[in-house]
Design an enzyme around this catalytic site. Structure first.
Site, short mmCIF file in Angstrom:
data_model
loop_
_atom_site.label_atom_id
_atom_site.label_comp_id
_atom_site.label_asym_id
_atom_site.label_seq_id
_atom_site.Cartn_x
_atom_site.Cartn_y
_atom_site.Cartn_z
CG ASN A 91 -2.57 0.55 1.75
OD1 ASN A 91 -3.47 -0.10 1.23
ND2 ASN A 91 -1.30 0.47 1.37
NE ARG A 144 -2.96 1.08 -2.56
CZ ARG A 144 -2.00 0.19 -2.63
NH1 ARG A 144 -1.31 -0.13 -1.56
NH2 ARG A 144 -1.70 -0.39 -3.76
CG HIS A 184 1.10 -1.76 -7.99
ND1 HIS A 184 1.49 -2.84 -8.76
CD2 HIS A 184 0.90 -2.24 -6.74
CE1 HIS A 184 1.51 -3.92 -8.01
NE2 HIS A 184 1.15 -3.60 -6.78
NE ARG A 200 -2.81 -10.53 -7.46
CZ ARG A 200 -2.34 -9.38 -6.96
NH1 ARG A 200 -1.41 -8.70 -7.59
NH2 ARG A 200 -2.83 -8.90 -5.84
CD GLU A 205 2.47 1.72 -3.08
OE1 GLU A 205 1.35 1.58 -3.57
OE2 GLU A 205 3.17 0.78 -2.70
#
Ligand code: ADP
Length: 397
Positions: free
Chosen positions: A7, A91, A180, A239, A383
């Site tokens: 990832n 990923r 996500h 963000r 994940e």
């Protein structure tokens, strides 16, 4: 079969090796600050002391090699050679509109990923560098790309389109994609198992440094809060989430800076960081508890924006059976969960504030009261496991 999960972020590389015979993690680790002077690798094996290696790691190719050296190391490694790895799951940030599912990687797939780099200029080059390095280090080992956008590919067109000139969608693929995806997919699966049905209307809230919310009907995503990039949606660590797009030009004029400099501010210096100068939610809460007005405001803004998304997805789904909280904040923050749920009683949520006041280690916890019309679940996301499962599924074909 042992699966290596890779990832890669813009300046990081997370990895895990999972034994898919029992879905147990054998080792995991993180390379931080790739391309900077203070790069380092932290390698963790369950039951053993963490190993930290500090060295200059200039790019993702070197980062991947450092990982391979560590996992095969005589003293700290967990495998004797890369030949023990049956498949690699990568990923990959962006599928564009080219892939509806995870895919077995070949030259054509790499070519399409390169074409789509424009949609994720920070992450995609790192993802591709890791894929190409793995090909060199372990030639012949099957590799699978699992897209962060993948789970959201079921969104209907009226949900993913922006109301901009249609040609810009057709020519440049400018639209909502969502991110996500592996986390939303994983917690959806766990929630449906817990509810004992795959016919359920679920709102999944992945709340971490980056946060996104999805509306999931019968296991399929019908809307999500992030957009063309991960900037859209709820308020995050650094963000801004949703702003009027006209803010961009206005800020550029105010500060006499370029559009990309404004976007850098919206991505890296906004959110909690912009409001109270602290991006980590734990610290934001500590400041708020000490009476800092800006930190209190940041928490209120965060919770309010999430409640607004929950409200709109309640309508999009035509009612809700279950709300899932996951990610670092959703899984761990007592204050964050309470702030979000406070005011949602009228929807039929009977939130158990007392039960919420605990730190949980269980994979699923029902944190609404037994009679609550809408169940609220805290689910620990995984994940890497979603990526490893896809690697097994696609290499078995
Ligand atoms: P990422 O998006 O980088 O994967 P995580 O899912 O790990 O991030 O979430 C990180 C966020 O979770 C941070 O804002 C952190 O403060 C918050 N967090 C982690 N543990 C706790 C905790 N015990 N209490 C409150 N917030 C927490």
């Amino acid at each position: 079969m042992k699966v290596l999960v890779i990832n890669a972020g813009s300046s990081s590389l997370k990895y895990q090796i999972i034994d898919m015979d029992n879905e147990q993690m054998i080792c995991k680790g993180l390379v931080e600050n790739v391309g900077m002077k203070d790069s380092n690798l932290c390698h963790k094996v369950p039951g053993k002391k963490d190993v930290v290696v500090k060295k200059v790691i200039s790019n993702h190719t070197e980062a991947l090699q450092t990982v391979i050296d560590m996992v095969t190391d005589k003293e700290h490694g967990v495998i004797s050679s890369v030949k023990e790895i049956g498949a690699v799951g990568h990923r990959v940030l962006h599928s564009g509109e080219d892939f509806n599912d995870s895919v077995l990687i070949d030259d054509e797939v790499i070519g399409i990923c390169k074409k789509n780099s424009v949609l994720g200029p920070l992450h995609m080059p790192a993802n591709i560098a890791c894929i190409e390095s793995c090909e060199e280090v372990m030639p012949g080992t099957p590799m699978v790309a699992v897209f962060d956008t993948g789970f959201h590919r079921t969104m209907p067109k009226h949900a993913f389109m922006y109301a901009i000139p249609y040609d810009d969608y057709e020519n440049y693929k400018i639209r909502k994609y969502g991110f996500h995806g592996t986390s939303h997919k994983y917690v959806t699966g766990v929630a449906m198992d817990y509810l004992g049905t795959d016919k359920a209307r679920i709102i999944t809230c992945h709340l971490g440094n980056g946060s996104s919310i999805s509306a999931v009907k019968d296991g399929k995503c019908i809307d999500t809060s992030m957009g063309l990039t991960p900037l859209e949606g709820v308020i995050m660590g650094t963000r801004s989430g949703d702003v009027d797009p006209a803010v961009v030009e206005f800020m550029a004029q105010c500060h006499n800076i370029s559009v990309s400099e404004v976007l850098n501010i919206l991505n890296k210096k906004s959110g909690f960081k912009g409001i109270c100068d602290e991006s980590d939610f734990r610290k934001v809460n500590e400041l708020a508890a000490a009476g800092n007005e800006k930190a209190k405001l940041a928490v209120k803004m965060f919770a309010y924006r999430i409640r607004k998304y929950i409200g709109s997805y309640y309508v999009a789904l035509g009612g809700v059976d279950c709300i899932v909280l996951t990610g670092g904040i959703g899984e761990n923050s007592i204050q964050g969960r309470a702030a979000i749920m406070n005011g949602l009683e009228f929807l039929g949520i009977d939130f158990d504030y007392e039960k919420n006041n605990q730190f949980f280690t269980e994979p699923v916890v029902e944190v609404s009261k037994p009679g609550s019309k809408i169940k609220v679940l805290i689910i620990k996301t995984n994940e890497e496991l979603v990526i490893a499962r896809d690697a097994v599924r696609l290499t078995a074909k």
